[in-house]
Write a protein that holds these residues in place. Structure first.
Motif, PDB file in Angstrom:
ATOM      1  N   ASN A  44       1.067  -0.892  -0.369  1.00  0.00           N
ATOM      2  CA  ASN A  44      -0.302   0.317  -0.341  1.00  0.00           C
ATOM      3  C   ASN A  44       0.495   1.497  -0.396  1.00  0.00           C
ATOM      4  OD1 ASN A  44      -2.215   1.657   0.077  1.00  0.00           O
ATOM      5  ND2 ASN A  44      -2.161   1.153   2.068  1.00  0.00           N
ATOM      6  N   PRO A  45       1.625   1.340  -1.267  1.00  0.00           N
ATOM      7  CA  PRO A  45       2.159   2.656  -1.137  1.00  0.00           C
ATOM      8  C   PRO A  45       1.513   3.759  -0.992  1.00  0.00           C
ATOM      9  CG  PRO A  45       2.649   1.687  -3.012  1.00  0.00           C
ATOM     10  CD  PRO A  45       1.415   0.797  -2.451  1.00  0.00           C
ATOM     11  N   GLN A  46       2.104   4.693  -0.727  1.00  0.00           N
ATOM     12  CA  GLN A  46       1.192   6.379  -0.393  1.00  0.00           C
ATOM     13  C   GLN A  46       1.632   7.194  -0.732  1.00  0.00           C
ATOM     14  OE1 GLN A  46      -1.822   5.713   1.635  1.00  0.00           O
ATOM     15  NE2 GLN A  46      -1.952   3.850   1.355  1.00  0.00           N
ATOM     16  N   THR A  47       3.442   7.418  -1.252  1.00  0.00           N
ATOM     17  CA  THR A  47       3.410   8.642  -1.994  1.00  0.00           C
ATOM     18  C   THR A  47       4.513   8.152  -3.135  1.00  0.00           C
ATOM     19  OG1 THR A  47       5.800   8.222  -1.302  1.00  0.00           O
ATOM     20  CG2 THR A  47       4.247   9.606   0.201  1.00  0.00           C
ATOM     21  N   GLN A  48       4.598   9.080  -4.535  1.00  0.00           N
ATOM     22  CA  GLN A  48       4.989   9.192  -5.034  1.00  0.00           C
ATOM     23  C   GLN A  48       6.812   8.077  -5.672  1.00  0.00           C
ATOM     24  OE1 GLN A  48       3.618   9.133  -8.436  1.00  0.00           O
ATOM     25  NE2 GLN A  48       5.095   7.226  -8.838  1.00  0.00           N
ATOM     26  N   ALA A  49       7.232   8.535  -4.225  1.00  0.00           N
ATOM     27  CA  ALA A  49       8.579   7.998  -3.843  1.00  0.00           C
ATOM     28  C   ALA A  49       8.089   6.255  -3.501  1.00  0.00           C
ATOM     29  CB  ALA A  49       9.297   8.664  -3.177  1.00  0.00           C
ATOM     30  N   ALA A  50       7.561   6.189  -2.695  1.00  0.00           N
ATOM     31  CA  ALA A  50       7.206   4.339  -2.337  1.00  0.00           C
ATOM     32  C   ALA A  50       6.767   3.626  -3.508  1.00  0.00           C
ATOM     33  CB  ALA A  50       6.343   4.767  -1.381  1.00  0.00           C
ATOM     34  N   ILE A  51       6.021   4.676  -4.617  1.00  0.00           N
ATOM     35  CA  ILE A  51       5.722   3.914  -5.896  1.00  0.00           C
ATOM     36  C   ILE A  51       6.607   3.257  -6.852  1.00  0.00           C
ATOM     37  CG2 ILE A  51       4.501   4.256  -7.391  1.00  0.00           C
ATOM     38  CD1 ILE A  51       1.850   5.778  -6.336  1.00  0.00           C
ATOM     39  N   ASN A  52       7.308   4.607  -7.081  1.00  0.00           N
ATOM     40  CA  ASN A  52       9.147   4.969  -7.899  1.00  0.00           C
ATOM     41  C   ASN A  52       9.814   3.033  -7.219  1.00  0.00           C
ATOM     42  OD1 ASN A  52       7.555   6.380  -8.947  1.00  0.00           O
ATOM     43  ND2 ASN A  52       9.454   8.258  -8.763  1.00  0.00           N
ATOM     44  N   GLU A  53      10.085   3.236  -6.030  1.00  0.00           N
ATOM     45  CA  GLU A  53      10.546   2.153  -4.961  1.00  0.00           C
ATOM     46  C   GLU A  53      10.145   0.676  -5.443  1.00  0.00           C
ATOM     47  OE1 GLU A  53      13.885   0.290  -3.514  1.00  0.00           O
ATOM     48  OE2 GLU A  53      14.010   2.397  -4.364  1.00  0.00           O
ATOM     49  N   CYS A  54       8.662   1.038  -5.495  1.00  0.00           N
ATOM     50  CA  CYS A  54       8.055  -0.708  -5.359  1.00  0.00           C
ATOM     51  C   CYS A  54       8.290  -0.699  -6.707  1.00  0.00           C
ATOM     52  CB  CYS A  54       7.351  -0.904  -4.558  1.00  0.00           C
ATOM     53  SG  CYS A  54       6.970  -0.052  -2.731  1.00  0.00           S
ATOM     54  N   ALA A  55       7.899  -0.337  -7.540  1.00  0.00           N
ATOM     55  CA  ALA A  55       8.369  -1.228  -8.764  1.00  0.00           C
ATOM     56  C   ALA A  55       9.587  -1.834  -8.776  1.00  0.00           C
ATOM     57  CB  ALA A  55       7.918   0.622  -9.650  1.00  0.00           C
ATOM     58  N   ASN A  56      10.364  -0.212  -8.713  1.00  0.00           N
ATOM     59  CA  ASN A  56      11.851  -0.722  -9.098  1.00  0.00           C
ATOM     60  C   ASN A  56      12.419  -2.079  -8.032  1.00  0.00           C
ATOM     61  OD1 ASN A  56      14.569  -0.014  -9.871  1.00  0.00           O
ATOM     62  ND2 ASN A  56      15.308  -0.003  -7.890  1.00  0.00           N
ATOM     63  N   SER A  57      11.951  -1.898  -6.891  1.00  0.00           N
ATOM     64  CA  SER A  57      12.388  -3.393  -5.997  1.00  0.00           C
ATOM     65  C   SER A  57      11.404  -4.601  -7.061  1.00  0.00           C
ATOM     66  CB  SER A  57      10.967  -3.415  -5.057  1.00  0.00           C
ATOM     67  OG  SER A  57      11.765  -4.664  -4.586  1.00  0.00           O
ATOM     68  N   SER A  58      10.409  -4.852  -7.637  1.00  0.00           N
ATOM     69  CA  SER A  58       9.096  -5.782  -8.610  1.00  0.00           C
ATOM     70  C   SER A  58      10.063  -5.933  -9.313  1.00  0.00           C
ATOM     71  CB  SER A  58       7.813  -4.978  -8.090  1.00  0.00           C
ATOM     72  OG  SER A  58       7.203  -6.587  -8.539  1.00  0.00           O
ATOM     73  N   TYR A  59      10.898  -4.978 -10.161  1.00  0.00           N
ATOM     74  CA  TYR A  59      11.762  -5.100 -10.986  1.00  0.00           C
ATOM     75  C   TYR A  59      12.843  -6.251 -11.012  1.00  0.00           C
ATOM     76  CZ  TYR A  59      15.092  -4.797 -14.945  1.00  0.00           C
ATOM     77  OH  TYR A  59      16.280  -4.737 -15.711  1.00  0.00           O
ATOM     78  N   GLN A  60      13.544  -5.717 -10.123  1.00  0.00           N
ATOM     79  CA  GLN A  60      14.378  -6.144 -10.220  1.00  0.00           C
ATOM     80  C   GLN A  60      15.005  -7.770  -9.724  1.00  0.00           C
ATOM     81  OE1 GLN A  60      17.554  -5.006 -10.097  1.00  0.00           O
ATOM     82  NE2 GLN A  60      17.144  -3.062 -10.312  1.00  0.00           N
ATOM     83  N   ASN A  61      13.085  -8.197  -8.876  1.00  0.00           N
ATOM     84  CA  ASN A  61      12.405  -9.481  -8.304  1.00  0.00           C
ATOM     85  C   ASN A  61      12.938 -10.404 -10.093  1.00  0.00           C
ATOM     86  OD1 ASN A  61      13.241  -9.554  -5.778  1.00  0.00           O
ATOM     87  ND2 ASN A  61      10.758  -8.733  -6.144  1.00  0.00           N
ATOM     88  N   ALA A  62      12.474  -9.720 -11.105  1.00  0.00           N
ATOM     89  CA  ALA A  62      11.959 -10.459 -11.940  1.00  0.00           C
ATOM     90  C   ALA A  62      13.234 -10.259 -12.874  1.00  0.00           C
ATOM     91  CB  ALA A  62      10.277  -9.315 -12.896  1.00  0.00           C
ATOM     92  N   ASP A  63      13.866  -9.273 -12.907  1.00  0.00           N
ATOM     93  CA  ASP A  63      15.597  -9.694 -13.445  1.00  0.00           C
ATOM     94  C   ASP A  63      15.905 -10.842 -13.343  1.00  0.00           C
ATOM     95  OD1 ASP A  63      17.117  -8.235 -15.539  1.00  0.00           O
ATOM     96  OD2 ASP A  63      18.085  -8.284 -13.575  1.00  0.00           O
ATOM     97  N   LYS A  64      16.169 -10.883 -11.539  1.00  0.00           N
ATOM     98  CA  LYS A  64      16.894 -11.819 -10.912  1.00  0.00           C
ATOM     99  C   LYS A  64      15.707 -13.331 -11.262  1.00  0.00           C
ATOM    100  CE  LYS A  64      17.584  -9.760  -6.675  1.00  0.00           C
ATOM    101  NZ  LYS A  64      17.391  -9.527  -5.400  1.00  0.00           N
TER     102      LYS A  64
END
Length: 140
Positions: A44-64
């Motif tokens: 439940n990200p509440q800020t754009q910074a949180a959304i950006n960080e969570c999107a990056n983390s999700s991408y990193q998992n997909a890349d692995k």
């Protein structure tokens, strides 16, 4: 005063984030490394910074997962097919990164641009992972 310094440091860090570049041989574009004091709730990200960080983390998992599939597939191929896969993967990386740059460009300068970019990277990476996994199933 300490909170003000933290806010300013966060703003400086976030303003310098996500200046993507094309990857030639690896599977991860040069995304900036973020070291944040707080961990975001990605459910439940509440800020754009949180959304950006969570999107990056999700991408990193997909890349692995992509890297695992690629590394599993390579040793199963004969030399000529292995070379073709390497060339195909390099071409795919160029396509993926350039295509995601195009998608991001619609939001150039906006705070949502980083999450658009890494969301695109994640989606295309998941599709490529599925392709590589299918090759693993069909190649003896």
């Amino acid at each position: 005063m300490r909170q003000l310094l933290l806010v300013l440091a966060s703003m400086l860090t976030l303003s310098s984030l996500y200046t993507p570049s094309m990857t030639m041989a690896g599977t991860t574009p040069d995304l900036p490394k973020i070291r944040l004091a707080q961990k975001f709730n990605c459910n439940n990200p509440q800020t754009q910074a949180a959304i950006n960080e969570c999107a990056n983390s999700s991408y990193q998992n997909a890349d692995k997962r992509l890297n695992r599939a690629y590394q599993q597939l390579l040793p199963t191929l004969e030399k000529s097919r292995k070379q073709k896969l390497i060339a195909a993967q390099q071409a795919w990386l160029k396509f993926r990164d350039t295509n995601c740059e195009f998608e991001r460009s619609k939001y150039e300068g906006g705070s949502i641009a980083p999450s658009i970019y890494v969301g695109c990277l994640e989606n295309l990476t998941k599709l490529r992972t599925q392709q590589l996994q299918e090759y693993l199933k069909s190649d003896p």
